[in-house]
Design a protein around this motif. Structure first.
Motif, PDB file in Angstrom:
ATOM      1  N   MET A   1       0.203  -0.262   1.986  1.00 35.06           N
ATOM      2  CA  MET A   1      -0.262  -0.858   0.775  1.00 35.06           C
ATOM      3  C   MET A   1       0.536  -1.906   0.204  1.00 35.06           C
ATOM      4  N   GLU A   2      -0.023  -2.855  -0.253  1.00 41.67           N
ATOM      5  CA  GLU A   2       0.742  -4.080  -0.786  1.00 41.67           C
ATOM      6  C   GLU A   2       1.334  -3.952  -2.169  1.00 41.67           C
ATOM      7  N   CYS A   3       2.453  -4.123  -2.236  1.00 44.35           N
ATOM      8  CA  CYS A   3       3.083  -4.019  -3.723  1.00 44.35           C
ATOM      9  C   CYS A   3       2.740  -5.363  -4.715  1.00 44.35           C
ATOM     10  N   PRO A   4       2.307  -5.165  -5.587  1.00 45.50           N
ATOM     11  CA  PRO A   4       1.853  -5.999  -6.706  1.00 45.50           C
ATOM     12  C   PRO A   4       2.693  -6.851  -7.244  1.00 45.50           C
ATOM     13  N   CYS A   6       6.267  -7.521  -5.283  1.00 41.28           N
ATOM     14  CA  CYS A   6       6.937  -8.468  -4.345  1.00 41.28           C
ATOM     15  C   CYS A   6       5.912  -8.535  -2.975  1.00 41.28           C
ATOM     16  N   GLU A   7       4.667  -8.140  -2.977  1.00 43.22           N
ATOM     17  CA  GLU A   7       3.710  -8.249  -2.028  1.00 43.22           C
ATOM     18  C   GLU A   7       4.228  -7.845  -0.824  1.00 43.22           C
ATOM     19  N   ASN A   8       5.314  -6.988  -0.567  1.00 47.33           N
ATOM     20  CA  ASN A   8       5.785  -6.281   0.624  1.00 47.33           C
ATOM     21  C   ASN A   8       4.839  -5.046   0.812  1.00 47.33           C
ATOM     22  N   THR A   9       5.335  -4.289   1.729  1.00 47.70           N
ATOM     23  CA  THR A   9       4.685  -2.842   1.954  1.00 47.70           C
ATOM     24  C   THR A   9       5.630  -1.601   1.290  1.00 47.70           C
ATOM     25  N   CYS A  10       6.395  -1.988   0.267  1.00 48.00           N
ATOM     26  CA  CYS A  10       7.127  -0.892  -0.254  1.00 48.00           C
ATOM     27  C   CYS A  10       6.321   0.334  -0.961  1.00 48.00           C
ATOM     28  N   GLU A  16       1.596  10.114   2.665  1.00 46.34           N
ATOM     29  CA  GLU A  16       2.794   9.690   3.286  1.00 46.34           C
ATOM     30  C   GLU A  16       4.146   9.990   2.713  1.00 46.34           C
ATOM     31  N   VAL A  17       4.163   9.958   1.280  1.00 44.81           N
ATOM     32  CA  VAL A  17       5.315  10.321   0.713  1.00 44.81           C
ATOM     33  C   VAL A  17       5.620  11.515   0.718  1.00 44.81           C
ATOM     34  N   LEU A  18       4.467  12.417   0.597  1.00 39.78           N
ATOM     35  CA  LEU A  18       4.751  13.946   0.456  1.00 39.78           C
ATOM     36  C   LEU A  18       4.847  14.705   1.675  1.00 39.78           C
ATOM     37  N   GLN A  23      12.858  16.278   3.188  1.00 37.49           N
ATOM     38  CA  GLN A  23      14.138  15.785   3.715  1.00 37.49           C
ATOM     39  C   GLN A  23      14.286  14.191   3.105  1.00 37.49           C
ATOM     40  N   ARG A  24      13.125  13.668   2.487  1.00 39.72           N
ATOM     41  CA  ARG A  24      12.890  12.237   2.329  1.00 39.72           C
ATOM     42  C   ARG A  24      14.255  12.062   1.232  1.00 39.72           C
ATOM     43  N   TYR A  25      14.582  12.810   0.369  1.00 34.70           N
ATOM     44  CA  TYR A  25      15.682  12.382  -0.720  1.00 34.70           C
ATOM     45  C   TYR A  25      17.075  12.797  -0.729  1.00 34.70           C
TER      46      TYR A  25
END
Length: 108
Positions: A1-4, A6-10, A16-18, A23-25
């Motif tokens: 998804m494009e960040c509103p 910075c327009e990157n994919t952050c 995907e996050v779940l 382990q993610r954090y």
């Protein structure tokens, strides 16, 4: 998804996050300890930036909330007199320690 912002994919989809959230954090061996910033200090009194880990790229919760406060300020939703507490009080600063969560107290 494009960040509103910075327009990157952050910005990542929730699925995907779940996936693998356990382990993610977790901090890696090179991660700095949580800086434990004073949640009541005004933004103008907080550090300019808290660096992410040079090995894994993760950031402490205080660093993330500090970034969030700056983004909110940049969009005019907060100002330099706001505090970290104003970003997400229940997530970062709990005043009451419950022996059991109130929602579970009735046997639910």
């Amino acid at each position: 998804m494009e960040c509103p912002a910075c327009e990157n994919t952050c910005v990542k989809p929730a699925v995907e996050v779940l996936t693998g959230i356990e382990q993610r954090y977790l901090a890696c061996p090179d991660c700095a300890p949580e800086p434990n910033l004073d949640k009541a200090l005004k933004l103008k009194s907080l550090p300019g930036k808290i660096e992410r880990c040079h090995s894994c790229g993760r950031a402490t919760l205080d660093a993330v909330m500090l970034d969030a406060l700056r983004v909110l300020r940049d969009f005019g939703l907060r100002d330099d007199l706001d505090t970290l507490r104003s970003v997400g009080t229940p997530l970062i600063d709990v005043d009451i320690l419950w022996p059991i969560h109130p929602a579970l107290a009735g046997g639910a």
